[in-house]
Design a protein around this motif. Structure first.
Motif, mmCIF file in Angstrom:
data_model
loop_
_atom_site.group_PDB
_atom_site.id
_atom_site.type_symbol
_atom_site.label_atom_id
_atom_site.label_comp_id
_atom_site.label_asym_id
_atom_site.label_seq_id
_atom_site.Cartn_x
_atom_site.Cartn_y
_atom_site.Cartn_z
ATOM 1 N N LYS A 6 0.847 -1.195 0.000
ATOM 2 C CA LYS A 6 0.000 0.000 0.000
ATOM 3 C C LYS A 6 0.884 1.247 0.000
ATOM 4 C CE LYS A 6 -4.196 -1.942 1.347
ATOM 5 N NZ LYS A 6 -4.735 -2.359 0.069
ATOM 6 N N LYS A 7 0.446 2.278 -0.725
ATOM 7 C CA LYS A 7 1.221 3.518 -0.835
ATOM 8 C C LYS A 7 1.521 4.116 0.535
ATOM 9 C CE LYS A 7 1.612 7.974 -3.081
ATOM 10 N NZ LYS A 7 2.952 8.080 -2.620
ATOM 11 N N GLN A 8 0.546 4.142 1.409
ATOM 12 C CA GLN A 8 0.750 4.722 2.739
ATOM 13 C C GLN A 8 1.838 3.961 3.492
ATOM 14 O OE1 GLN A 8 -2.820 5.019 5.089
ATOM 15 N NE2 GLN A 8 -1.764 5.988 6.802
ATOM 16 N N GLU A 9 1.822 2.641 3.411
ATOM 17 C CA GLU A 9 2.849 1.839 4.082
ATOM 18 C C GLU A 9 4.220 2.111 3.460
ATOM 19 O OE1 GLU A 9 4.019 -2.811 5.018
ATOM 20 O OE2 GLU A 9 2.120 -2.380 4.027
ATOM 21 N N PHE A 10 4.279 2.135 2.136
ATOM 22 C CA PHE A 10 5.529 2.396 1.423
ATOM 23 C C PHE A 10 6.129 3.744 1.841
ATOM 24 C CE2 PHE A 10 7.638 4.342 -2.319
ATOM 25 C CZ PHE A 10 8.655 3.433 -2.514
ATOM 26 N N ASP A 11 5.300 4.753 1.927
ATOM 27 C CA ASP A 11 5.756 6.105 2.270
ATOM 28 C C ASP A 11 6.323 6.207 3.682
ATOM 29 O OD1 ASP A 11 5.027 7.006 -0.247
ATOM 30 O OD2 ASP A 11 3.116 7.865 0.423
ATOM 31 N N ASP A 165 17.136 4.139 -0.815
ATOM 32 C CA ASP A 165 16.862 5.295 -1.676
ATOM 33 C C ASP A 165 16.705 4.851 -3.135
ATOM 34 O OD1 ASP A 165 16.976 7.004 0.500
ATOM 35 O OD2 ASP A 165 19.005 7.740 0.048
ATOM 36 N N PHE A 166 17.562 3.945 -3.566
ATOM 37 C CA PHE A 166 17.479 3.428 -4.928
ATOM 38 C C PHE A 166 16.120 2.770 -5.150
ATOM 39 C CE2 PHE A 166 17.941 0.425 -8.339
ATOM 40 C CZ PHE A 166 18.789 1.041 -9.240
ATOM 41 N N ILE A 167 15.687 1.963 -4.192
ATOM 42 C CA ILE A 167 14.391 1.287 -4.303
ATOM 43 C C ILE A 167 13.258 2.306 -4.354
ATOM 44 C CG2 ILE A 167 12.739 -0.213 -3.095
ATOM 45 C CD1 ILE A 167 15.211 -1.843 -2.128
ATOM 46 N N ARG A 168 13.319 3.318 -3.519
ATOM 47 C CA ARG A 168 12.263 4.347 -3.508
ATOM 48 C C ARG A 168 12.103 5.008 -4.879
ATOM 49 N NH1 ARG A 168 10.786 4.740 1.733
ATOM 50 N NH2 ARG A 168 12.425 4.433 3.280
ATOM 51 N N TYR A 169 13.213 5.237 -5.574
ATOM 52 C CA TYR A 169 13.162 5.921 -6.869
ATOM 53 C C TYR A 169 13.039 4.971 -8.057
ATOM 54 C CZ TYR A 169 14.268 10.020 -4.142
ATOM 55 O OH TYR A 169 14.218 11.023 -3.221
ATOM 56 N N LEU A 175 8.612 -3.638 -6.226
ATOM 57 C CA LEU A 175 7.267 -3.792 -5.687
ATOM 58 C C LEU A 175 6.263 -2.954 -6.469
ATOM 59 C CD1 LEU A 175 7.536 -0.955 -3.877
ATOM 60 C CD2 LEU A 175 8.369 -2.568 -2.204
ATOM 61 N N LYS A 176 5.018 -3.344 -6.300
ATOM 62 C CA LYS A 176 3.913 -2.625 -6.927
ATOM 63 C C LYS A 176 3.191 -1.867 -5.810
ATOM 64 C CE LYS A 176 -0.297 -3.170 -9.565
ATOM 65 N NZ LYS A 176 -1.277 -4.103 -10.101
ATOM 66 N N ILE A 177 3.048 -0.560 -6.003
ATOM 67 C CA ILE A 177 2.398 0.267 -4.988
ATOM 68 C C ILE A 177 0.926 0.388 -5.330
ATOM 69 C CG2 ILE A 177 2.326 2.543 -3.931
ATOM 70 C CD1 ILE A 177 5.331 2.761 -4.497
ATOM 71 N N GLU A 178 0.099 0.028 -4.341
ATOM 72 C CA GLU A 178 -1.361 0.134 -4.478
ATOM 73 C C GLU A 178 -1.845 1.345 -3.702
ATOM 74 O OE1 GLU A 178 -2.416 -3.499 -2.555
ATOM 75 O OE2 GLU A 178 -2.255 -4.675 -4.389
ATOM 76 N N ASP A 179 -2.897 1.994 -4.221
ATOM 77 C CA ASP A 179 -3.476 3.133 -3.485
ATOM 78 C C ASP A 179 -4.308 2.692 -2.316
ATOM 79 O OD1 ASP A 179 -2.275 5.046 -5.000
ATOM 80 O OD2 ASP A 179 -3.836 5.017 -6.524
#
Length: 179
Positions: A6-11, A165-169, A175-179
């Motif tokens: 989930k995007k919130q978790e990723f952030d 940082d590399f993974i974030r960009y 991974l696939k980010i879900e809303d």
């Protein structure tokens, strides 16, 4: 084998948590497959590895090495020697660090390789007789490994930060980010 998150978790994941979120499903799948096919483990390992993205391969081999080598000076020595005795794996770890543009850790592995070669560490598992006790019985070897281990511990935190940082960009490779 892209992980969904989930995007919130990723952030909100810190650096180490992000690496673990990308790595944990891979290692669990790897262990599950190895348990099913112990007699053909080298074939199973290669098939598993081929299914990963380039980024996942780089993360997987580094994380496996890191998880073991970070434990102590003895573990750093033994796991470095063990993976060096498997040229495909050692090369994959170094290639993975290059993929992440992680030069400090890459150079440290190059230094470690030179020291291990100096002390005749084998380059195949057939001749592998390295023990953790080697450091206790060979003072010169221990003195050569000590600064490398210290440098590994100092560099590892920054390596994790830069890989994260590399993974974030470049998250689409991991991974696939879900809303």
């Amino acid at each position: 084998m892209i992980i969904q998150i989930k995007k919130q978790e990723f952030d909100y994941l810190d650096d180490e948590a992000l690496l673990n979120a990308c790595f944990k499903p891979l290692i669990l799948e790897y262990k599950k497959r190895m348990a099913k096919q112990p007699e053909n483990s080298s074939i199973s390992k290669e098939l598993f590895y081929k299914e990963l993205t380039t980024g996942q391969k780089a993360l997987f081999v580094f994380h496996v090495y890191y998880d073991h080598a970070i434990e102590s000076k003895c573990e750093f020595y033994w796991w470095s020697a063990y993976f060096m005795a498997q040229p495909k794996i050692w090369s994959a770890i170094k290639t993975g660090l290059q993929y992440f543009r992680e030069e400090p850790m890459y150079l440290l592995l190059e230094e470690t390789e030179l020291v291990l070669k100096k002390y005749n560490c084998p380059n195949t598992l057939e001749k592998f007789a390295v023990t953790r006790e080697d450091l206790d019985s060979t003072g010169e070897l221990s003195e050569s490994i000590n600064p490398l281990h210290i440098k590994f511990n100092e560099t590892a935190h920054l390596t994790i930060k830069r890989i994260s940082d590399f993974i974030r960009y470049n998250h689409e490779n991991f991974l696939k980010i879900e809303d």
